[in-house]
Design a protein around this motif. Sequence first.
Motif, PDB file in Angstrom:
ATOM      1  N   VAL A 151      39.098  43.007  38.307  1.00  0.00           N
ATOM      2  CA  VAL A 151      39.688  42.133  39.316  1.00  0.00           C
ATOM      3  C   VAL A 151      40.184  40.897  38.577  1.00  0.00           C
ATOM      4  O   VAL A 151      39.457  40.296  37.783  1.00  0.00           O
ATOM      5  CB  VAL A 151      38.665  41.765  40.403  1.00  0.00           C
ATOM      6  CG1 VAL A 151      39.261  40.776  41.389  1.00  0.00           C
ATOM      7  CG2 VAL A 151      38.193  43.028  41.131  1.00  0.00           C
ATOM      8  N   THR A 152      41.437  40.537  38.825  1.00  0.00           N
ATOM      9  CA  THR A 152      42.079  39.412  38.142  1.00  0.00           C
ATOM     10  C   THR A 152      42.614  38.418  39.174  1.00  0.00           C
ATOM     11  O   THR A 152      42.612  38.700  40.380  1.00  0.00           O
ATOM     12  CB  THR A 152      43.258  39.907  37.292  1.00  0.00           C
ATOM     13  OG1 THR A 152      44.239  40.476  38.167  1.00  0.00           O
ATOM     14  CG2 THR A 152      42.812  40.956  36.268  1.00  0.00           C
ATOM     15  N   LYS A 153      43.107  37.300  38.696  1.00  0.00           N
ATOM     16  CA  LYS A 153      43.753  36.337  39.600  1.00  0.00           C
ATOM     17  C   LYS A 153      44.923  36.995  40.324  1.00  0.00           C
ATOM     18  O   LYS A 153      45.177  36.713  41.494  1.00  0.00           O
ATOM     19  CB  LYS A 153      44.253  35.119  38.816  1.00  0.00           C
ATOM     20  CG  LYS A 153      43.152  34.192  38.371  1.00  0.00           C
ATOM     21  CD  LYS A 153      43.718  32.988  37.638  1.00  0.00           C
ATOM     22  CE  LYS A 153      42.596  32.106  37.134  1.00  0.00           C
ATOM     23  NZ  LYS A 153      43.101  30.944  36.400  1.00  0.00           N
ATOM     24  N   ASN A 197      45.283  40.139  41.329  1.00  0.00           N
ATOM     25  CA  ASN A 197      44.965  41.094  42.389  1.00  0.00           C
ATOM     26  C   ASN A 197      43.806  40.653  43.287  1.00  0.00           C
ATOM     27  O   ASN A 197      43.464  41.354  44.237  1.00  0.00           O
ATOM     28  CB  ASN A 197      44.696  42.487  41.808  1.00  0.00           C
ATOM     29  CG  ASN A 197      43.475  42.569  40.917  1.00  0.00           C
ATOM     30  OD1 ASN A 197      42.574  41.748  40.974  1.00  0.00           O
ATOM     31  ND2 ASN A 197      43.440  43.598  40.079  1.00  0.00           N
ATOM     32  N   ARG A 198      43.230  39.499  43.017  1.00  0.00           N
ATOM     33  CA  ARG A 198      42.053  39.023  43.768  1.00  0.00           C
ATOM     34  C   ARG A 198      42.318  38.932  45.272  1.00  0.00           C
ATOM     35  O   ARG A 198      41.512  39.406  46.077  1.00  0.00           O
ATOM     36  CB  ARG A 198      41.604  37.668  43.239  1.00  0.00           C
ATOM     37  CG  ARG A 198      40.386  37.106  43.966  1.00  0.00           C
ATOM     38  CD  ARG A 198      40.011  35.712  43.473  1.00  0.00           C
ATOM     39  NE  ARG A 198      39.307  35.671  42.225  1.00  0.00           N
ATOM     40  CZ  ARG A 198      38.072  36.086  42.005  1.00  0.00           C
ATOM     41  NH1 ARG A 198      37.401  36.643  42.967  1.00  0.00           N
ATOM     42  NH2 ARG A 198      37.501  35.953  40.838  1.00  0.00           N
ATOM     43  N   VAL A 253      42.406  42.337  46.826  1.00  0.00           N
ATOM     44  CA  VAL A 253      41.067  42.947  46.844  1.00  0.00           C
ATOM     45  C   VAL A 253      40.226  42.338  47.976  1.00  0.00           C
ATOM     46  O   VAL A 253      39.540  43.058  48.699  1.00  0.00           O
ATOM     47  CB  VAL A 253      40.370  42.801  45.480  1.00  0.00           C
ATOM     48  CG1 VAL A 253      38.891  43.158  45.568  1.00  0.00           C
ATOM     49  CG2 VAL A 253      41.067  43.671  44.434  1.00  0.00           C
ATOM     50  N   THR A 254      40.286  41.026  48.145  1.00  0.00           N
ATOM     51  CA  THR A 254      39.486  40.400  49.201  1.00  0.00           C
ATOM     52  C   THR A 254      40.013  40.744  50.593  1.00  0.00           C
ATOM     53  O   THR A 254      39.264  40.661  51.569  1.00  0.00           O
ATOM     54  CB  THR A 254      39.391  38.874  49.033  1.00  0.00           C
ATOM     55  OG1 THR A 254      40.695  38.321  49.034  1.00  0.00           O
ATOM     56  CG2 THR A 254      38.666  38.514  47.749  1.00  0.00           C
ATOM     57  N   ASN A 298      33.996  41.838  49.998  1.00  0.00           N
ATOM     58  CA  ASN A 298      34.509  41.741  48.629  1.00  0.00           C
ATOM     59  C   ASN A 298      34.569  40.286  48.180  1.00  0.00           C
ATOM     60  O   ASN A 298      34.301  39.987  47.017  1.00  0.00           O
ATOM     61  CB  ASN A 298      35.879  42.406  48.537  1.00  0.00           C
ATOM     62  CG  ASN A 298      35.804  43.894  48.800  1.00  0.00           C
ATOM     63  OD1 ASN A 298      34.730  44.484  48.789  1.00  0.00           O
ATOM     64  ND2 ASN A 298      36.945  44.510  49.045  1.00  0.00           N
ATOM     65  N   ALA A 299      34.898  39.375  49.096  1.00  0.00           N
ATOM     66  CA  ALA A 299      34.929  37.946  48.740  1.00  0.00           C
ATOM     67  C   ALA A 299      33.540  37.476  48.320  1.00  0.00           C
ATOM     68  O   ALA A 299      33.395  36.778  47.307  1.00  0.00           O
ATOM     69  CB  ALA A 299      35.453  37.125  49.913  1.00  0.00           C
ATOM     70  N   LEU A 322      32.732  38.909  44.859  1.00  0.00           N
ATOM     71  CA  LEU A 322      33.437  38.233  43.769  1.00  0.00           C
ATOM     72  C   LEU A 322      32.848  36.852  43.500  1.00  0.00           C
ATOM     73  O   LEU A 322      32.772  36.429  42.341  1.00  0.00           O
ATOM     74  CB  LEU A 322      34.930  38.162  44.067  1.00  0.00           C
ATOM     75  CG  LEU A 322      35.636  39.519  44.025  1.00  0.00           C
ATOM     76  CD1 LEU A 322      37.062  39.412  44.544  1.00  0.00           C
ATOM     77  CD2 LEU A 322      35.612  40.100  42.622  1.00  0.00           C
ATOM     78  N   ARG A 329      30.901  35.633  39.775  1.00  0.00           N
ATOM     79  CA  ARG A 329      31.175  34.447  38.957  1.00  0.00           C
ATOM     80  C   ARG A 329      29.911  33.879  38.327  1.00  0.00           C
ATOM     81  O   ARG A 329      29.965  33.268  37.253  1.00  0.00           O
ATOM     82  CB  ARG A 329      31.884  33.375  39.780  1.00  0.00           C
ATOM     83  CG  ARG A 329      33.350  33.672  39.996  1.00  0.00           C
ATOM     84  CD  ARG A 329      34.109  32.448  40.456  1.00  0.00           C
ATOM     85  NE  ARG A 329      33.715  31.994  41.773  1.00  0.00           N
ATOM     86  CZ  ARG A 329      34.413  32.197  42.885  1.00  0.00           C
ATOM     87  NH1 ARG A 329      35.550  32.858  42.833  1.00  0.00           N
ATOM     88  NH2 ARG A 329      33.986  31.739  44.029  1.00  0.00           N
ATOM     89  N   PHE A 340      37.226  48.643  46.108  1.00  0.00           N
ATOM     90  CA  PHE A 340      36.531  47.693  45.244  1.00  0.00           C
ATOM     91  C   PHE A 340      35.160  48.262  44.913  1.00  0.00           C
ATOM     92  O   PHE A 340      34.518  48.906  45.750  1.00  0.00           O
ATOM     93  CB  PHE A 340      36.369  46.357  45.977  1.00  0.00           C
ATOM     94  CG  PHE A 340      35.490  45.372  45.265  1.00  0.00           C
ATOM     95  CD1 PHE A 340      35.956  44.671  44.164  1.00  0.00           C
ATOM     96  CD2 PHE A 340      34.193  45.143  45.694  1.00  0.00           C
ATOM     97  CE1 PHE A 340      35.138  43.754  43.503  1.00  0.00           C
ATOM     98  CE2 PHE A 340      33.366  44.229  45.042  1.00  0.00           C
ATOM     99  CZ  PHE A 340      33.851  43.542  43.948  1.00  0.00           C
TER     100      PHE A 340
END
Length: 148
Positions: free
Chosen positions: A6-8, A10-11, A14-15, A30-31, A34, A38, A57
């Motif tokens: 997951v990257t900036k 596609n974030r 995904v959320t 998903n949020a 993620l 972190r 996800f």
Amino acid sequence: MHIAPVTKANRALVTALQLAPEQMDFVASNADSLREARSDRDARPRAVIVGDQPVGFLMYEVPRDHDEARIYRFMIDRAWQGRGYGKAALRAVLEEIRGLGHIRHVSICYEPENEAARRLYRSAGFVEEGLDEDGEMIADLLLPAGDR
């Protein structure tokens, strides 16, 4: 279909993925996952991608000093369910985990009433071991010696 970090880029997609209403209690959002990733250096969040579209996800962890990986988030968006992407994503993440070289087994937890998850994990060779302290089913997959 493939899995990717997951990257900036596609974030947000995904959320935005969602489960069917009757599945909402089966897995954290998903949020939330993620945000959790972190602060967990062992967490490996992955988007399930078809073409260039995230459709699911998953997240797993591999503590550096253990021989067990643990898949603790897994979902396919409600609009993409029933097309085999869950099975393909599970195969892909197990292949990624095998490629790490030091993992002997993979565990996964799920709500006992989640029959779709039970069937999926059982079809991949996971064996149920019983309920954990939170009432979730624990299942384990022993990786063949040649895969390590």
